[in-house]
Design a protein around this motif. Structure first.
Motif, PDB file in Angstrom:
ATOM      1  N   TYR A  46       2.208   9.270  -5.859  1.00  0.00           N
ATOM      2  CA  TYR A  46       2.707  10.601  -5.481  1.00  0.00           C
ATOM      3  C   TYR A  46       3.802  11.060  -6.453  1.00  0.00           C
ATOM      4  O   TYR A  46       3.832  12.211  -6.872  1.00  0.00           O
ATOM      5  CB  TYR A  46       3.231  10.565  -4.051  1.00  0.00           C
ATOM      6  N   TYR A  87      -5.302   6.413  -4.277  1.00  0.00           N
ATOM      7  CA  TYR A  87      -5.100   4.971  -4.129  1.00  0.00           C
ATOM      8  C   TYR A  87      -6.386   4.298  -3.650  1.00  0.00           C
ATOM      9  O   TYR A  87      -6.759   3.234  -4.165  1.00  0.00           O
ATOM     10  CB  TYR A  87      -3.961   4.675  -3.148  1.00  0.00           C
ATOM     11  N   ALA A 125      -2.634  11.596  -2.741  1.00  0.00           N
ATOM     12  CA  ALA A 125      -2.188  10.321  -3.318  1.00  0.00           C
ATOM     13  C   ALA A 125      -2.859   9.154  -2.600  1.00  0.00           C
ATOM     14  O   ALA A 125      -3.241   8.164  -3.238  1.00  0.00           O
ATOM     15  CB  ALA A 125      -0.674  10.212  -3.229  1.00  0.00           C
ATOM     16  N   VAL A 126      -3.015   9.249  -1.288  1.00  0.00           N
ATOM     17  CA  VAL A 126      -3.710   8.194  -0.530  1.00  0.00           C
ATOM     18  C   VAL A 126      -5.157   8.098  -0.981  1.00  0.00           C
ATOM     19  O   VAL A 126      -5.696   7.002  -1.187  1.00  0.00           O
ATOM     20  CB  VAL A 126      -3.614   8.452   0.987  1.00  0.00           C
ATOM     21  N   LYS A 127      -5.803   9.261  -1.158  1.00  0.00           N
ATOM     22  CA  LYS A 127      -7.203   9.256  -1.622  1.00  0.00           C
ATOM     23  C   LYS A 127      -7.307   8.644  -3.014  1.00  0.00           C
ATOM     24  O   LYS A 127      -8.235   7.878  -3.301  1.00  0.00           O
ATOM     25  CB  LYS A 127      -7.749  10.675  -1.626  1.00  0.00           C
ATOM     26  N   VAL A 172       0.845  -1.202   0.000  1.00  0.00           N
ATOM     27  CA  VAL A 172       0.000   0.000   0.000  1.00  0.00           C
ATOM     28  C   VAL A 172       0.878   1.249   0.000  1.00  0.00           C
ATOM     29  O   VAL A 172       0.653   2.188  -0.779  1.00  0.00           O
ATOM     30  CB  VAL A 172      -0.956  -0.010   1.221  1.00  0.00           C
ATOM     31  N   MET A 232       0.563  14.117  -0.491  1.00  0.00           N
ATOM     32  CA  MET A 232       0.583  12.720  -0.032  1.00  0.00           C
ATOM     33  C   MET A 232      -0.833  12.275   0.345  1.00  0.00           C
ATOM     34  O   MET A 232      -1.237  11.155   0.036  1.00  0.00           O
ATOM     35  CB  MET A 232       1.541  12.561   1.150  1.00  0.00           C
ATOM     36  N   TYR A 271       0.872  16.800  -6.993  1.00  0.00           N
ATOM     37  CA  TYR A 271       0.939  16.459  -5.570  1.00  0.00           C
ATOM     38  C   TYR A 271       2.265  16.943  -4.998  1.00  0.00           C
ATOM     39  O   TYR A 271       3.332  16.523  -5.424  1.00  0.00           O
ATOM     40  CB  TYR A 271       0.825  14.951  -5.368  1.00  0.00           C
ATOM     41  N   VAL A 279       1.138   4.129  -2.899  1.00  0.00           N
ATOM     42  CA  VAL A 279       0.889   5.545  -2.614  1.00  0.00           C
ATOM     43  C   VAL A 279       2.094   6.387  -3.043  1.00  0.00           C
ATOM     44  O   VAL A 279       1.946   7.452  -3.661  1.00  0.00           O
ATOM     45  CB  VAL A 279       0.570   5.752  -1.110  1.00  0.00           C
TER      46      VAL A 279
END
Length: 127
Positions: free
Chosen positions: A90, A109, A105-107, A82, A102, A96, A86
């Motif tokens: 990013y 993913y 980028a998580v959202k 994970v 970051m 980003y 991410v």
């Protein structure tokens, strides 16, 4: 033809009894030295037993530590793909930047992951 040892029978008997007495005396003599030997070896046996107890305690501690590290290793093994995904998202997107980038980028993913899960469900239903 008879063969008789009549005059020597008693000599053989007496010799056997004497030999038996000698062996009994030697056996008793050896048996009397056993307690002394045990008393001399008791401190060594105590040291060996203490070392065995310490070794068992060390192995128990090592097993507990191994279990703890296995728990953290499982968590990291599950989180590593994970985090790599991410980070790759990013790095691919120039928009980003910083901590907010970051988070975005998580959202992204999470959106991609949920879209993949939905696609997998649809394929399963169609099969």
């Amino acid at each position: 033809m008879e063969f008789s040892l009549y005059p020597f029978n008693y000599y053989i008997l007496y010799f056997s009894i004497g030999l038996l007495l000698v062996f009994m005396v030697l056996t008793v003599k050896k048996l009397l030295t056993i307690p002394k030997t045990l008393a001399e070896s008791k401190p060594l046996l105590d040291v060996i037993s203490n070392q065995a107890k310490l070794a068992s305690l060390k192995t128990e501690a090592m097993n507990e530590k191994k279990k703890e590290t296995e728990k953290y290793t499982k968590i990291l093994a599950a989180a590593a793909p994970v985090l790599l995904a991410v980070v790759s998202i990013y790095k691919k997107n120039d928009d980003y930047k910083g901590v907010n980038g970051m988070v975005q980028a998580v959202k992204a993913y999470i959106r991609n992951d949920s879209a993949e899960k939905k696609l997998i469900r649809r394929i399963r239903k169609s099969i």
